[in-house]
Design a protein around this motif. Sequence first.
Motif, mmCIF file in Angstrom:
data_model
loop_
_atom_site.group_PDB
_atom_site.id
_atom_site.type_symbol
_atom_site.label_atom_id
_atom_site.label_comp_id
_atom_site.label_asym_id
_atom_site.label_seq_id
_atom_site.Cartn_x
_atom_site.Cartn_y
_atom_site.Cartn_z
ATOM 1 N N UNK A 66 0.822 -1.206 0.000
ATOM 2 C CA UNK A 66 0.000 0.000 0.000
ATOM 3 C C UNK A 66 0.855 1.256 0.000
ATOM 4 N N UNK A 67 1.934 1.218 0.747
ATOM 5 C CA UNK A 67 2.820 2.393 0.811
ATOM 6 C C UNK A 67 3.432 2.672 -0.550
ATOM 7 N N UNK A 68 3.951 1.642 -1.217
ATOM 8 C CA UNK A 68 4.614 1.851 -2.500
ATOM 9 C C UNK A 68 3.630 2.156 -3.619
ATOM 10 N N UNK A 69 2.353 1.866 -3.413
ATOM 11 C CA UNK A 69 1.352 2.245 -4.396
ATOM 12 C C UNK A 69 0.792 3.635 -4.137
ATOM 13 N N UNK A 70 1.193 4.241 -3.042
ATOM 14 C CA UNK A 70 0.752 5.604 -2.754
ATOM 15 C C UNK A 70 1.281 6.551 -3.823
ATOM 16 N N UNK A 71 0.464 7.498 -4.204
ATOM 17 C CA UNK A 71 0.814 8.396 -5.307
ATOM 18 C C UNK A 71 1.966 9.326 -4.968
ATOM 19 N N UNK A 73 4.624 8.815 -2.346
ATOM 20 C CA UNK A 73 5.823 8.386 -1.640
ATOM 21 C C UNK A 73 7.021 8.205 -2.571
ATOM 22 N N UNK A 74 6.808 7.707 -3.786
ATOM 23 C CA UNK A 74 7.930 7.499 -4.683
ATOM 24 C C UNK A 74 8.506 8.835 -5.161
ATOM 25 N N UNK A 75 7.622 9.805 -5.412
ATOM 26 C CA UNK A 75 8.106 11.143 -5.761
ATOM 27 C C UNK A 75 8.865 11.774 -4.617
ATOM 28 N N UNK A 76 8.355 11.598 -3.385
ATOM 29 C CA UNK A 76 9.045 12.138 -2.215
ATOM 30 C C UNK A 76 10.398 11.469 -2.017
ATOM 31 N N UNK A 77 10.480 10.175 -2.290
ATOM 32 C CA UNK A 77 11.757 9.476 -2.184
ATOM 33 C C UNK A 77 12.754 10.015 -3.197
ATOM 34 N N UNK A 228 10.892 12.853 1.620
ATOM 35 C CA UNK A 228 10.266 11.672 2.204
ATOM 36 C C UNK A 228 9.993 11.855 3.688
ATOM 37 N N UNK A 229 10.852 12.586 4.407
ATOM 38 C CA UNK A 229 10.630 12.764 5.836
ATOM 39 C C UNK A 229 9.440 13.687 6.099
ATOM 40 N N UNK A 230 9.237 14.668 5.240
ATOM 41 C CA UNK A 230 8.044 15.502 5.362
ATOM 42 C C UNK A 230 6.801 14.684 5.060
ATOM 43 N N UNK A 231 6.919 13.810 4.073
ATOM 44 C CA UNK A 231 5.813 12.905 3.757
ATOM 45 C C UNK A 231 5.483 12.031 4.962
ATOM 46 N N UNK A 232 6.513 11.500 5.605
ATOM 47 C CA UNK A 232 6.310 10.684 6.801
ATOM 48 C C UNK A 232 5.666 11.501 7.908
ATOM 49 N N UNK A 266 7.153 4.493 8.129
ATOM 50 C CA UNK A 266 8.321 4.744 8.983
ATOM 51 C C UNK A 266 9.489 3.850 8.589
ATOM 52 N N UNK A 267 9.209 2.572 8.342
ATOM 53 C CA UNK A 267 10.271 1.635 7.983
ATOM 54 C C UNK A 267 10.883 2.017 6.644
ATOM 55 N N UNK A 268 10.045 2.331 5.663
ATOM 56 C CA UNK A 268 10.523 2.652 4.324
ATOM 57 C C UNK A 268 11.395 3.903 4.333
ATOM 58 N N UNK A 269 11.028 4.897 5.128
ATOM 59 C CA UNK A 269 11.748 6.170 5.115
ATOM 60 C C UNK A 269 13.026 6.152 5.948
ATOM 61 N N UNK A 270 13.103 5.291 6.939
ATOM 62 C CA UNK A 270 14.283 5.286 7.816
ATOM 63 C C UNK A 270 15.266 4.165 7.515
#
Length: 295
Positions: A66-71, A73-77, A228-232, A266-270
């Motif tokens: 679900x996280x990786x399908x979010x519109x 998160x990938x742009x924020x990364x 990504x941290x702002x997204x988190x 949290x896991x994906x961003x850290x």
Amino acid sequence: MFSIKRKTKGEALFDLFNNFGMLLICFATMYPIWYVLVNAFNEGQDGMRGGIYWWPRVFSFESFTAVFQSSGIMGAMGITIAKTLLGTVLHVFFTAMVAYAFSRKGLIGGKIYILFGTVTLFFGGGLIPIYLLMRDLHLLDNFLVYIIPAMFSFFDLIIFMTFFRDIPDGLEEAAKIDGANDWSIFLKVILPVSMPVIATIALFHGVYQWNDYFAGVIYMNNMDLQPIQTYLYRVVAQSSSNQMLAAIPGGIGKSVTSQSIKLATMVVTTLPIVLVYPFLQKYFVKGMMIGSIKG
């Protein structure tokens, strides 16, 4: 024959309490990370029951899907990777360049510059003046707001300057005899022999750039430019779980909950910086010792 010195009862007792205390500190530091990781890999609806402390009760990847399908998160990364790489390279180069000038004995007004810079270590302008400055520089909603204000750090300059002063003068004198100017000396002589301190400062600033969320919160209204941290931060602070789940396209199982998405995010961003940091830790230790011991 080698004699083995036996510890007294007091020394043995001290070691026992010292080791026990260190284990408690390590546990208190690591367990919250483990708790988030375990619950992130647990099925969302089952996780709502609680009682998961050491291992997932119902193992599931749906929250991460679900996280990786979010519109967003990938742009924020991508924004985070770009600002970390570009910001670190420019910060190291610009700070090293200024530090090299400060390390030269013939710099006119060098002591005054050092005094002014030292003041900035203890006093800052405050959030409102800095925000107004960013606005006047047209850096609001601009990717460069992550780069330009962080290009220079006086604390890092001190580390660079201390290292540069330990470089033998003979290297520069030999380069000048060969006809090199100041730029050539800096780029072809000083930087190549300064890799330990460069790696240290790169580690310092790279971790800062990766973990920084505040600039995105304060200066960025354009969601396409948020790191990504702002997204988190916005995911964790989201008050409406329905709004959070609405940002995720269909096809996600019913087991996904807003809480499981928060934990997975949290896991994906850290995780990336957590995996990289141990390999760079040795440079961090070396950098803190630069200039502390004189031969």
